[in-house]
Design a protein around this motif. Structure first.
Motif, PDB file in Angstrom:
ATOM      1  N   ASN A   1      67.806  70.571  18.874  1.00  0.00           N
ATOM      2  CA  ASN A   1      66.562  70.273  18.164  1.00  0.00           C
ATOM      3  C   ASN A   1      65.389  70.782  18.992  1.00  0.00           C
ATOM      4  N   PRO A   2      64.654  71.767  18.452  1.00  0.00           N
ATOM      5  CA  PRO A   2      63.619  72.403  19.265  1.00  0.00           C
ATOM      6  C   PRO A   2      62.455  71.481  19.619  1.00  0.00           C
ATOM      7  N   SER A   3      62.321  70.340  18.944  1.00  0.00           N
ATOM      8  CA  SER A   3      61.146  69.519  19.206  1.00  0.00           C
ATOM      9  C   SER A   3      61.417  68.412  20.232  1.00  0.00           C
ATOM     10  N   LEU A   4      62.648  68.284  20.685  1.00  0.00           N
ATOM     11  CA  LEU A   4      62.939  67.247  21.667  1.00  0.00           C
ATOM     12  C   LEU A   4      63.124  67.872  23.051  1.00  0.00           C
ATOM     13  N   PRO A   5      62.659  67.193  24.116  1.00  0.00           N
ATOM     14  CA  PRO A   5      62.927  67.713  25.461  1.00  0.00           C
ATOM     15  C   PRO A   5      64.425  67.645  25.754  1.00  0.00           C
ATOM     16  N   VAL A   6      64.838  68.518  26.653  1.00  0.00           N
ATOM     17  CA  VAL A   6      66.262  68.653  26.947  1.00  0.00           C
ATOM     18  C   VAL A   6      66.901  67.321  27.333  1.00  0.00           C
ATOM     19  N   GLY A   7      66.173  66.515  28.114  1.00  0.00           N
ATOM     20  CA  GLY A   7      66.707  65.233  28.546  1.00  0.00           C
ATOM     21  C   GLY A   7      67.071  64.354  27.354  1.00  0.00           C
ATOM     22  N   ARG A   8      66.188  64.323  26.365  1.00  0.00           N
ATOM     23  CA  ARG A   8      66.450  63.519  25.166  1.00  0.00           C
ATOM     24  C   ARG A   8      67.624  64.093  24.391  1.00  0.00           C
ATOM     25  N   VAL A   9      67.678  65.421  24.328  1.00  0.00           N
ATOM     26  CA  VAL A   9      68.771  66.064  23.596  1.00  0.00           C
ATOM     27  C   VAL A   9      70.115  65.637  24.175  1.00  0.00           C
ATOM     28  N   ILE A  10      70.192  65.660  25.495  1.00  0.00           N
ATOM     29  CA  ILE A  10      71.472  65.328  26.132  1.00  0.00           C
ATOM     30  C   ILE A  10      71.774  63.841  26.001  1.00  0.00           C
ATOM     31  N   ALA A  11      70.724  63.020  26.032  1.00  0.00           N
ATOM     32  CA  ALA A  11      70.942  61.574  25.983  1.00  0.00           C
ATOM     33  C   ALA A  11      71.228  61.081  24.580  1.00  0.00           C
ATOM     34  N   GLU A  12      70.970  61.927  23.593  1.00  0.00           N
ATOM     35  CA  GLU A  12      71.052  61.424  22.224  1.00  0.00           C
ATOM     36  C   GLU A  12      72.424  60.861  21.829  1.00  0.00           C
TER      37      GLU A  12
ATOM     38  N   ALA B   1      69.252  57.991  31.847  1.00  0.00           N
ATOM     39  CA  ALA B   1      68.559  59.029  32.608  1.00  0.00           C
ATOM     40  C   ALA B   1      69.432  59.485  33.767  1.00  0.00           C
ATOM     41  N   GLU B   2      70.092  58.512  34.364  1.00  0.00           N
ATOM     42  CA  GLU B   2      70.984  58.818  35.479  1.00  0.00           C
ATOM     43  C   GLU B   2      72.124  59.731  35.016  1.00  0.00           C
ATOM     44  N   ARG B   3      72.672  59.379  33.858  1.00  0.00           N
ATOM     45  CA  ARG B   3      73.786  60.154  33.288  1.00  0.00           C
ATOM     46  C   ARG B   3      73.340  61.583  32.931  1.00  0.00           C
ATOM     47  N   VAL B   4      72.109  61.718  32.427  1.00  0.00           N
ATOM     48  CA  VAL B   4      71.595  63.043  32.095  1.00  0.00           C
ATOM     49  C   VAL B   4      71.527  63.899  33.356  1.00  0.00           C
ATOM     50  N   ARG B   5      71.045  63.302  34.445  1.00  0.00           N
ATOM     51  CA  ARG B   5      70.972  64.049  35.706  1.00  0.00           C
ATOM     52  C   ARG B   5      72.360  64.518  36.150  1.00  0.00           C
ATOM     53  N   GLU B   6      73.292  63.609  36.015  1.00  0.00           N
ATOM     54  CA  GLU B   6      74.662  63.896  36.402  1.00  0.00           C
ATOM     55  C   GLU B   6      75.241  65.055  35.551  1.00  0.00           C
ATOM     56  N   LEU B   7      74.972  64.972  34.255  1.00  0.00           N
ATOM     57  CA  LEU B   7      75.499  65.998  33.349  1.00  0.00           C
ATOM     58  C   LEU B   7      74.870  67.352  33.647  1.00  0.00           C
ATOM     59  N   LEU B   8      73.560  67.360  33.915  1.00  0.00           N
ATOM     60  CA  LEU B   8      72.893  68.622  34.231  1.00  0.00           C
ATOM     61  C   LEU B   8      73.496  69.231  35.484  1.00  0.00           C
ATOM     62  N   GLU B   9      73.830  68.357  36.407  1.00  0.00           N
ATOM     63  CA  GLU B   9      74.447  68.842  37.641  1.00  0.00           C
ATOM     64  C   GLU B   9      75.815  69.446  37.348  1.00  0.00           C
TER      65      GLU B   9
ATOM     66  N   ASP C   1      65.128  69.419  36.856  1.00  0.00           N
ATOM     67  CA  ASP C   1      63.803  69.434  36.207  1.00  0.00           C
ATOM     68  C   ASP C   1      63.838  70.084  34.824  1.00  0.00           C
ATOM     69  N   ILE C   2      64.983  70.642  34.462  1.00  0.00           N
ATOM     70  CA  ILE C   2      65.094  71.271  33.150  1.00  0.00           C
ATOM     71  C   ILE C   2      65.049  70.215  32.047  1.00  0.00           C
ATOM     72  N   ALA C   3      65.289  68.956  32.427  1.00  0.00           N
ATOM     73  CA  ALA C   3      65.283  67.866  31.447  1.00  0.00           C
ATOM     74  C   ALA C   3      63.934  67.717  30.760  1.00  0.00           C
ATOM     75  N   GLU C   4      62.884  68.173  31.426  1.00  0.00           N
ATOM     76  CA  GLU C   4      61.550  68.025  30.850  1.00  0.00           C
ATOM     77  C   GLU C   4      61.250  69.118  29.834  1.00  0.00           C
ATOM     78  N   ARG C   5      61.982  70.213  29.910  1.00  0.00           N
ATOM     79  CA  ARG C   5      61.623  71.357  29.072  1.00  0.00           C
ATOM     80  C   ARG C   5      62.132  71.210  27.652  1.00  0.00           C
TER      81      ARG C   5
ATOM     82  N   GLY D   1      69.332  81.879  26.667  1.00  0.00           N
ATOM     83  CA  GLY D   1      70.528  81.607  25.870  1.00  0.00           C
ATOM     84  C   GLY D   1      71.602  80.891  26.679  1.00  0.00           C
ATOM     85  N   GLY D   2      71.813  81.343  27.888  1.00  0.00           N
ATOM     86  CA  GLY D   2      72.849  80.750  28.723  1.00  0.00           C
ATOM     87  C   GLY D   2      72.517  79.314  29.099  1.00  0.00           C
ATOM     88  N   GLN D   3      71.234  79.079  29.427  1.00  0.00           N
ATOM     89  CA  GLN D   3      70.822  77.713  29.774  1.00  0.00           C
ATOM     90  C   GLN D   3      70.986  76.784  28.569  1.00  0.00           C
ATOM     91  N   ALA D   4      70.591  77.301  27.398  1.00  0.00           N
ATOM     92  CA  ALA D   4      70.683  76.471  26.195  1.00  0.00           C
ATOM     93  C   ALA D   4      72.137  76.098  25.927  1.00  0.00           C
TER      94      ALA D   4
END
Lengths: 584, 342, 279
Positions: free
Chosen positions: A404-415, A429-437, A444-448, A455-458
């Motif tokens: 969803n282009p209107s949600l920050p990455v952190g919210r997308v992953i936590a959804e 939030a802790e789990r999102v950090r863990e998953l990003l790792e 900090d990509i969680a804010e974007r 494409g690769g990051q997405a």
């Protein structure tokens, strides 16, 4: 950086020097490009998306949009005064306006055969129009005879019938052949091919590329091929021009470039082919074997057009997926891969058959009446639906569109966590950090927003989201096909590592046999909704039982590079000969 | 550009399939005709209940107007009138009776004048048809020419300028535009008669006033279509083949863009017919539009109902014609029988 | 996977910067509608027979009418009537069509088919005809007019809303959200609506323009606000009787009306809509 200086010698067909194309408000799309095409040979421009290779091709025919600023130092073309291939020196003429080259000197074969013919005109009329334009031919009978001859020449079956058909009544491969025949009417000396096969199935792709070679030798033409696939380029072209970010990074004969690449970027292209992935250890099911996902005789048909019979998209397909195993489903388009995938993930309901999760039948997965647009599992309770969603997750082909282009990455992953009420705000939030790792992205990509990601990051974000609920099965729908090669490579490696670490089972759908071969334990080849062949990856690839499987395998271009472990059909890739530490 | 049929043409499609296709074509035609009936019937139902079931009382209003000079009316008179017009019957009975009357071609008599509705409508209909025809004759060529000129060169100064013209015209209220035309050409320049009048000279100004707003929306849709088609891959390829732009534009771009345009025929005819309500009022011409406007004011239900049903029949007929023609114009929608609209 | 160079000129959003002039003009109209007494130079009802049918001057910027009333003041006071009726109509139309469009688009199936069949029937009729039918049922007057104009535009708006919802629903991220088990209601609120909102907001501005036009047209025909209360449509209608001699009575109120409509179009386009053509 022209290919070779001696190209100015007799036998040069096209010479373009110092091409620059810029769009207002942007950096140069093409910056100082030079390319030379010797007569009778084929040159390939290779580059990833955004490298400027297509812009180059458009500029060569004066097709860039009005707003683009195009300039070049020199453009020369040998229009060959009447003589055929190998016209004498001095034929090279300076061209001021590239539009002069259209049609009679240069024939274009477009990327997308589906949309490149006027949908309201019969095939015969397409030919008649060009016959009138190039040959002044107004006699219908004569045009007809010529059309049939040229359709036969490019291997279109039943040409008399085709004349009276509309473009939408023909297959992609047939249309691409017709487009080649149309390009040849003006008797050009150079064919420009813009990714001519990227929208075609592998087997069709091979036949169309063969046709290019035939036409080239039969008529003494030159071909300038634009492609993102270095394997196709290496197999088909005498000369390669590697582009990156609007510039030529390397050029030379195919043997030179592939055998001894000078530029690090070219090296990276060659070493990031899927076949260079570390070999998978042979899959051994746990004992007792743990089947996480199983399909039994799944069948699904769709209503055809009005007055037509129902089309079976999937017929009696069964499969089993063990914990930690990767099963790949391959086949041409229309083979039923996507439908099978939608059945297995509950997005579609089977007409008959069953889906079993950990040995328990998923209620509502088979049989049962219709439902509306929102009706996934609407026949049974939320609990069963939630349970299924937790254990089977899907990763889509196009990462940008699945977020969803209107949600920050952190919210997308936590959804998914929110949807299933897992944990509180802090633990999420802790789990999102863990998953990003886990997917090797900076925290900090969680804010974007998804729009700010590559494409690769997405796709990594999409994978992180899929892993959030710790599923047992992740269904991968062409997970890397929208990505550039190097990015593909890194992502496939990541998927392999995650599997080893977390013991997830993957169900992979892909048209790219190179990818399948590199990552799958078991392969299921589908054809027209049925399973054509299945077996361990190694044995299917080395000793296919079905002729259709063989045709699919033969269509994969073989790269003759010393750097890559090319997929020579006799050996299973092994890790021994390869050092895989230098991956950026 | 159609090729002559070939003597030994091998079966295009298998016989079994073409039989199925024929069956589907028949089904398609039947479905479209059924849709026509549904639209007209629904409009009748909607109009009937709007006119008769809503709180206002037409008889009271009618008497108030008729007896404006002659003092009040007694309750007996009211009852007699109600009975005369069948207004004392329950609503559903009247609904069915009125439907039967309409089907037998008798829309009843006007509350206001007491004359039969067909007579009233017949007296003014030719005026309106003439005006509507005049409007269409101006609107269609005008919007075609304007759209083709606008879209000729994408990104050119001409395109940037002309592309705003339809938007500008669409922003101007139709009745005000009519008044401005009248002021300019009749009063200031004296080129055209100011109001009423018959003959061609009296028809020109109202036709222009009627055509301009319709042309604005037609042009806008057409320009959008032309611009979209120009971006199609096949257009770029035709340019790459070296065909002259004039040929590519007229034979390919325009042809592809005009196709969806055909589906607007119903809306165009509808827009023109309804536009006559305003135009006839502004130019003080007798016609169906003005009759409708005055009947609405006096709540002359039988007249309104008849005009609404007549309008519905016309619009639905035009749409039906388009739906039936479309598969012939666009090969992609043949044998499929799905909705013709793009 | 080469992306062919798409013509950059097509980007509507980039072409439209913030329409300062249009917004300023709309702001002015808004102030006039909210505080007509503060803006109008004169009492809109004050008659002065000695000053009748005076052309525009420094004293009376828009001139005076047949009873010597100041036209500018009447236009300013008319703004309130015109805009409030149009706003009421838009509000009515949007609530109705949002409910219909969202329901049909999201639930699909039978619900969708039934609702869209009704909408299609109504779409077969020009909206002015529907308005006229409703006015003749309800009778004339400002509120009735708003209802009539509002209902008449429901079918087209409901279609657009539905298409928008369907378009967003078909996007992969909505399917993905359903896929990881988000309940339907939350998918609708969180993923579908926010993305349908942009185009729908643009539509509000454009639809408001259409409503202003329809309301004034029906007022012109005499179904709306009745004289002596001023409203743009009835001011223009009233000026018709004198327009051989007093051009300002029809021309100037009409120009204000056209200006407001243009400004609304400009703003709507700035938000990404497109102003003309059937919805």
């Amino acid at each position: 950086m022209s290919i070779v200086e001696k190209a100015a010698a007799p036998g040069t067909l096209l010479r373009l020097e110092g091409l620059r194309v810029a769009y207002p408000g942007g950096p140069a799309a093409v910056d100082g490009l030079s390319v030379t095409v010797p007569s009778g040979s084929s040159v390939a421009i290779v580059g990833e998306s955004g490298s400027g290779k297509s812009t180059t091709l458009h500029a060569l025919l004066g097709l860039t949009p009005r707003t683009a600023h195009v300039s070049f130092d020199r453009l020369e073309f040998d229009s060959g005064n009447g003589s055929g291939a190998g016209a004498g020196a001095g034929g090279l003429r300076r061209i001021e306006d590239p539009r002069e080259l259209r049609g009679r000197s240069v024939g274009l074969v477009p990327q997308d055969p589906i949309r490149s013919l006027d949908p309201l005109m019969r095939i015969g009329a397409h030919f008649a129009e060009l016959h009138r334009h190039f040959l002044g031919l107004t006699d219908r009978a004569e045009s007809r005879v010529r059309t049939i001859a040229s359709l036969e020449a490019v291997g279109v079956d039943r040409p008399e019938l085709r004349l009276r058909q509309y473009p939408h009544e023909l297959s992609g491969g047939q249309r691409q052949r017709i487009l080649i025949a149309l390009a040849l009417i003006g008797e050009p000396r150079l064919l420009l091919a813009d990714e001519p096969t990227s929208n075609l199935d592998a087997t069709v792709q091979r036949r169309v590329l063969d046709l290019f070679d035939e036409v080239r030798t039969a008529r003494g033409l030159s071909v300038l091929l634009v492609t993102h696939d270095i394997a196709v380029a290496g197999e088909r072209a005498d000369h390669l021009v590697v582009m990156r970010a609007g510039r030529v990074v390397e050029s030379g004969t195919a043997d030179e470039v592939l055998g001894d690449p000078k530029d690090p970027y070219t090296r990276q292209l060659l070493t990031s082919l899927p076949s260079a992935l570390p070999a998978r250890p042979a899959f051994r099911a746990e004992s007792p074997p743990r089947v996480v996902l199983e399909a039994r005789d799944l069948t699904k048909s769709f209503a055809g057009g009005r007055g037509q019979e129902r089309v079976d998209a999937v017929r009696e397909v069964s499969l089993t997926l063990h914990r930690g195993q990767t099963v790949a489903v391959v086949g041409e388009s229309g083979a039923g891969k996507s439908t099978l995938l939608r059945l297995l993930t509950g997005l579609e309901r089977a007409d008959s058959g069953a889906v079993l999760l950990d040995g328990d039948e998923v209620r509502g997965s088979g049989g049962g009446g219709g439902g509306g647009g929102g009706g996934r599992f609407d026949r049974f309770g939320r609990k069963a639906r939630a349970d299924f969603a937790r254990r089977v997750q899907l990763v889509y082909q196009n990462p940008a569109r699945s977020l969803n282009p209107s949600l920050p990455v952190g919210r997308v992953i936590a959804e998914p966590l929110e949807a299933h009420r897992v944990g509180g705000a802090r633990s999420r939030a802790e789990r999102v950090r863990e998953l990003l790792e886990q997917v090797e992205l900076p925290a900090d990509i969680a804010e974007r927003r998804p729009g700010q990601l590559s494409g690769g990051q997405a796709q990594r974000v999409a994978i992180a989201r899929a892993l959030a609920l710790e599923p047992e099965v992740v269904v991968l729908d062409e997970p890397v096909s929208a990505l550039d090669q190097a990015v593909q490579f890194a992502l496939l490696r990541l998927l392999g590592e995650l599997q080893q670490r977390l013991g997830i089972a993957y169900l992979l759908v892909s048209h790219d046999l190179g990818v399948v071969r590199a990552v799958a334990d078991e392969v299921i080849v589908m054809h027209r909704g049925r399973v054509e062949e299945r077996g361990a990856t190694g044995s299917v690839f080395t000793a296919p039982a079905s002729p259709r499987t063989r045709a699919l395998l033969d269509a994969v271009p073989v790269l003759k590079s010393s750097l890559s472990l090319s997929s020579s059909a006799s050996s299973v890739p092994s890790a021994s000969s390869h050092d895989r530490t230098s991956q950026p | 550009m159609r090729l002559p049929p070939h003597p030994d043409r091998p079966g295009t499609t298998s016989p079994k399939l073409s039989a199925a296709a024929r069956a589907s074509t028949v089904a398609y035609v039947l479905r479209r005709c059924g849709y026509f009936v549904v639209v007209v019937f629904s409009v009748y139902t909607l109009s009937f209940f709007l006119l008769y079931a809503l709180p206002s009382d037409p008889v009271a209003l009618m008497l108030e107007r008729r007896s404006a000079g002659a003092g009040g009316s007694t309750s007996e008179q009211v009852e007699a009138l109600r009975a005369q017009y069948g207004l004392d019957q329950p609503l559903l009975v009247r609904y069915i009776e009125t439907l039967g009357q309409l089907l037998s071609g008798d829309p009843g008599t006007s509350f206001q004048s007491g004359r039969p509705v067909p007579e009233i409508i017949g007296a003014v209909a030719p005026n309106t048809l003439g005006l509507a025809a005049g409007g269409l004759v101006i609107a269609i060529p005008l919007s075609l020419a304007l759209a083709l000129a606008t879209s000729w060169r994408q990104g050119s100064a001409l395109h940037r300028m002309l592309v705003n013209v339809p938007a500008l015209v669409a922003a101007v209220p139709a009745f005000w535009l009519g008044l401005l035309l009248l002021q300019l050409f009749s009063f200031t320049l004296g080129w055209a008669p100011s109001a009423g009048g018959t003959g061609l000279s009296a028809l020109v100004l109202p036709s222009v006033a009627l055509a301009l707003p319709v042309s604005a929306s037609l042009t806008a849709v057409l320009v959008r279509g032309l611009d979209d088609v120009q971006r199609a891959d096949f257009v770029e390829l035709l340019r790459a083949r070296g065909l002259p732009w004039r040929r590519v534009y007229l034979a390919h771009v325009a042809r592809n863009a005009l196709l969806p345009f055909v589906t607007l025929a119903g809306l165009t005819v509808g827009g023109v017919l309804v536009g006559t309500v305003i135009t006839e009022t502004v130019f003080a011409r007798a016609g169906l539009g003005r009759l409708l406007a005055s009947s609405v004011e006096t709540q002359d239900a039988p007249v309104i109902l008849a005009i609404a049903v007549l309008a519905a029949v016309l619009f639905a007929a035009v749409n039906l014609a388009v739906d039936l023609l479309y598969p012939i114009l666009d090969p992609r929608t043949r044998h499929r029988g799905s909705g013709a609209r793009a | 996977m080469t992306v062919t160079t798409a013509p950059p000129i097509t980007s509507r959003r980039r072409a439209s910067s913030v329409p300062v002039l249009a917004l300023a003009f709309l702001g002015l109209a808004g102030v006039a509608a909210l505080l007509p007494k503060a803006v109008a130079p004169h009492d809109p009802f004050a008659q002065d027979v000695s000053q009748r049918l005076r052309p525009p001057s420094a004293e009376h910027l828009f001139g005076t009418d047949e009873l010597g009333r100041d036209l500018l003041s009447r236009v300013v006071h008319g703004t309130q009537a015109s805009l409030s009726i149009a706003l009421l109509a838009v509000a009515f139309a949007f609530v109705a069509s949002l409910v219909i469009g969202l329901t049909a688009g999201y639930f699909g199936g039978v619900v969708d088919r039934v609702l869209m069949a009704v909408v299609d029937v109504l779409l077969a009729l020009p909206s002015l005809l529907i308005s006229l039918l409703i006015v003749s049922g309800l009778g004339t007057g400002a509120v009735n007019l708003a209802v009539a104009v509002g209902i008449a535009s429901v079918p087209a708006l409901a279609r657009v809303t539905r298409a928008e919802v369907l378009g967003v629903s078909a996007r992969t991220f909505v399917e993905a959200a359903k896929g990881f088990g988000l309940p339907g209601r939350r998918v609708l609120l969180r993923h579908v609506l926010p993305h349908a909102r942009g185009p729908i907001t643009a539509l509000v501005a454009l639809e408001l323009a259409t409503m202003v036009l329809s309301v004034s047209a029906l007022s012109f025909l005499g179904y709306g606000t009745q004289p002596p209360d001023p409203e743009w449509g009835n001011l223009i209608a009233g000026g018709r009787d004198y327009f051989a001699t007093a051009w300002w009575l029809t021309t100037l109120p009409g120009a204000v009306l056209a200006g407001v409509v243009l400004a609304l179009h400009r703003v709507g386009r700035g938000l990404g809509g497109s102003e003309v053509g059937p919805a």
